[in-house]
Enzyme design. Structure first.
Site, PDB file in Angstrom:
ATOM      1  N   GLU A 340      -4.149   8.199  69.798  1.00  0.00           N
ATOM      2  CA  GLU A 340      -3.292   7.672  68.718  1.00  0.00           C
ATOM      3  C   GLU A 340      -2.290   6.619  69.198  1.00  0.00           C
ATOM      4  OE1 GLU A 340      -2.989  11.578  65.863  1.00  0.00           O
ATOM      5  OE2 GLU A 340      -1.700  11.557  67.607  1.00  0.00           O
TER       6      GLU A 340
HETATM    7  C1  TNX Z   1      -3.346  14.837  66.327  1.00  0.00           C
HETATM    8  S1  TNX Z   1      -5.250  15.496  68.351  1.00  0.00           S
HETATM    9  C2  TNX Z   1      -2.808  14.628  67.580  1.00  0.00           C
HETATM   10  C3  TNX Z   1      -1.553  15.301  67.938  1.00  0.00           C
HETATM   11  C4  TNX Z   1      -1.010  16.118  66.814  1.00  0.00           C
HETATM   12  C5  TNX Z   1      -2.138  16.831  66.110  1.00  0.00           C
HETATM   13  C6  TNX Z   1      -1.690  17.756  65.036  1.00  0.00           C
HETATM   14  C7  TNX Z   1      -4.576  14.412  69.088  1.00  0.00           C
HETATM   15  C8  TNX Z   1      -5.252  13.948  70.264  1.00  0.00           C
HETATM   16  N1  TNX Z   1      -3.433  13.962  68.593  1.00  0.00           N
HETATM   17  O1  TNX Z   1      -0.606  14.360  68.378  1.00  0.00           O
HETATM   18  O2  TNX Z   1      -0.112  17.019  67.326  1.00  0.00           O
HETATM   19  O3  TNX Z   1      -2.989  15.880  65.554  1.00  0.00           O
HETATM   20  O4  TNX Z   1      -2.760  18.497  64.524  1.00  0.00           O
END
Ligand code: TNX
Length: 537
Positions: A340
């Protein structure tokens, strides 16, 4: 070396013979056990093969444990078994037979070099339990099976002292995947050393072998780095919701690594970058690449932070962090996050990942990253953790990388069970206990075959949970199912059978004081008022 070991084993066998010949002695009572059925014991994970022989081994005050002291790690596993038996039954089971006259029965741990690392055989007969294992790790997995076979209550009518009769037979077992893990996000909310140890205990009981710790994120930096002290002084000072945060000193982190290692669990440290780095950038603003003045953050948004990927000093900083953490982490992996990074330009992201990967390699570790890292060029020693994007996972396979399965729709422990769940999120799905169990990595992405799958990991993100009871509400009982997916072949797994074995975990969960979510899909066999999270309607 080999010869002396052989000699030792011969002597050892001789000693055992002497002990067992005493069993023929009239002074040793011959106990008549009621008929047993080893195949009916509700083991989780379900072993590869169980053959019942209807007799029993009487675990009692006349039992001792023997291990070849010359074999690496086996004596420690024997000591753990003795502690576990003490905890569960109160019996003090001596190691390597001090007072042999008093000993009628023995548990013998033995290494068998031809066997795979975590494979084991467990032979239970009237007077002996024999564990053959490929390594101390395999013996430790066998010990967990042994623990699960010990009946909850002793039989006090067979002899003038309590006996815990273990059904006899033979178990042959080995894991399906080498990596069977869970992740704790200790960054969004901080969890103490004690909390993590309790989680490790339960992971060990169900034969999981990797704990991934999400040590850094926008809301907090949780691991002391001696060369950059503000990371924890500043970056560790808060958490989601504005609580006090916290961090592990290097000594505490090492204590966790050792506690895990004693349970044959590897800790995988994660430093999430180039996004999810607000806490680092508040501590040292030169790291920041989003053009804004960073401030401590206690919300739950993602994607707003990034390192400055074009500054050499950022990579010097990263090298210090990787060096200090790697020096404390004996396991083979270092997780670089990589998810992300919505505020990092695509070309900067690829440049960053390709520059950080060699730093991790330099300190002797294999790179793991969330699936986005596969958009960069990495070598086949790297691992992509598939959480969202099948295309990224396929890119990884095309580069010869292994894939770790954590599909959010099936394996995210922070997803709510259903719309009534008190904690958790549901952006990926609602995941009831049966949905969490009833899938398999091998058939999940058609392009990814068994040979490319390293294993499975169930991540527990902590935006919505701030104490151990809330953590346990989300993790249990689903984690137990992920342990079985990682260990047991799919042809042996079936929800209708599993749900009964899961219900039978109630005494263990209760003994461990685990505040699990008492899903109505599991036949717990107790009134709601005796299960956790009960509130008067
Ligand atoms: C996505 S999964 C994220 C996290 C969040 C999560 C909450 C991922 C690699 N990144 O930063 O905590 O969703 O479900």
């Amino acid at each position: 070396m080999r010869l002396s070991r052989l000699l030792f084993q011969c002597l050892f066998c001789f000693a055992l013979l002497v002990i067992f010949s005493q069993c023929a002695d009239n002074s040793v009572p011959q106990i008549q056990f009621p008929k047993t059925d080893l195949a009916a014991v509700p083991l989780i994970p379900k072993p590869a093969s169980v053959i019942a022989t209807e007799n029993a081994f009487g675990l009692d005050q006349h039992t001792a444990i023997y291990s070849g002291a010359g074999d690496a790690g086996l004596a420690e596993v024997a000591a753990m078994l003795s502690d576990y038996i003490k905890e569960q039954t109160g019996l003090e089971v001596p190691l390597n037979g001090a007072n042999t006259a008093e000993i009628h029965r023995a548990v013998y741990l033995n290494l068998s070099e031809a066997m795979a690392e975590e494979a084991y055989e467990l032979y239970i007969s009237r007077d002996t339990v024999l564990v053959n294992a490929g390594s101390a790790a395999g013996a430790f997995r066998a010990v967990q099976t042994f623990r699960q076979i010990i009946p909850e209550a002793s039989n006090d009518t067979l002899a003038p002292y309590p006996i815990w009769p273990l059904p006899s037979g033979k178990i042959t077992d080995a894991p399906r995947y080498a990596y069977r893990g869970s992740m704790l996000d200790v960054a969004r909310h901080f969890f103490s050393v004690e909390d993590v140890k309790k989680y490790l205990d339960v992971m060990a009981y169900y034969k999981m072998n990797v704990l991934h710790l999400g040590l850094t994120n926008d809301q907090g930096w949780r691991i002391e780095i001696k060369s950059w002290p503000k990371l924890t002084e500043v970056g560790g000072s808060t958490e989601v919701g504005g609580g006090p945060g916290g961090f592990y000193t290097q000594e505490e982190y090492q204590e966790l690594v050792a506690y895990a290692a004693a349970r044959h669990i590897t800790i995988v440290p994660e430093v999430d970058m180039p996004g999810h780095t607000n806490a680092a950038s508040v501590s040292y603003p030169f790291l920041n690449g989003n053009g804004k003045t960073p401030q401590l953050y206690t919300g739950t948004a993602v994607g707003f932070s990034t390192f400055d990927t074009r500054k050499d000093t950022v990579y010097a900083f990263i090298e210090d962090v990787v060096r200090e953490i790697s020096a404390m982490s004996p396991g083979p992996y270092f997780h670089i996050g990589g998810d992300e990074s919505h505020s990092t330009r695509k070309s900067d992201y690829v440049y960053f990942i390709e520059r950080v990967a060699p730093i991790v390699k330099k300190y002797g570790k294999r790179v793991i990253g969330w699936d986005e890292v596969a958009t960069a060029k990495l070598d086949s020693s790297a691992v992509a953790q598939f959480w969202a994007d099948e295309e990224n996972a396929t890119l990884a396979v095309n580069q010869g990388m292994q894939v770790l399965f954590s599909p959010a729709k099936k394996a995210y422990l922070d997803m709510q069970y259903d719309s009534l769940s008190v904690f958790g999120l549901h952006w990926a799905a609602y995941i009831p206990v049966d949905t969490a169990y009833s899938w398999d990595p091998e058939s999940y992405v058609p392009e990814i075959g068994q040979e490319n799958i390293l294993g499975i990991e169930a991540p527990l993100w902590s935006e919505t949970i701030s104490n151990i009871a809330e953590l346990e509400y989300l993790a249990f009982p689903r984690l137990i199912g992920y342990a079985e997916i990682g260990w047991t072949k799919p042809e042996l797994r079936e929800w209708e059978d599993y749900k009964n074995r899961l219900a039978a975990q109630l005494p263990y969960l209760t003994r461990k004081k685990i505040q699990f979510y008492p899903s109505e899909r599991v036949p717990w066999g107790k009134p709601d008022s005796e299960l956790p999270w009960y509130t008067e309607k």
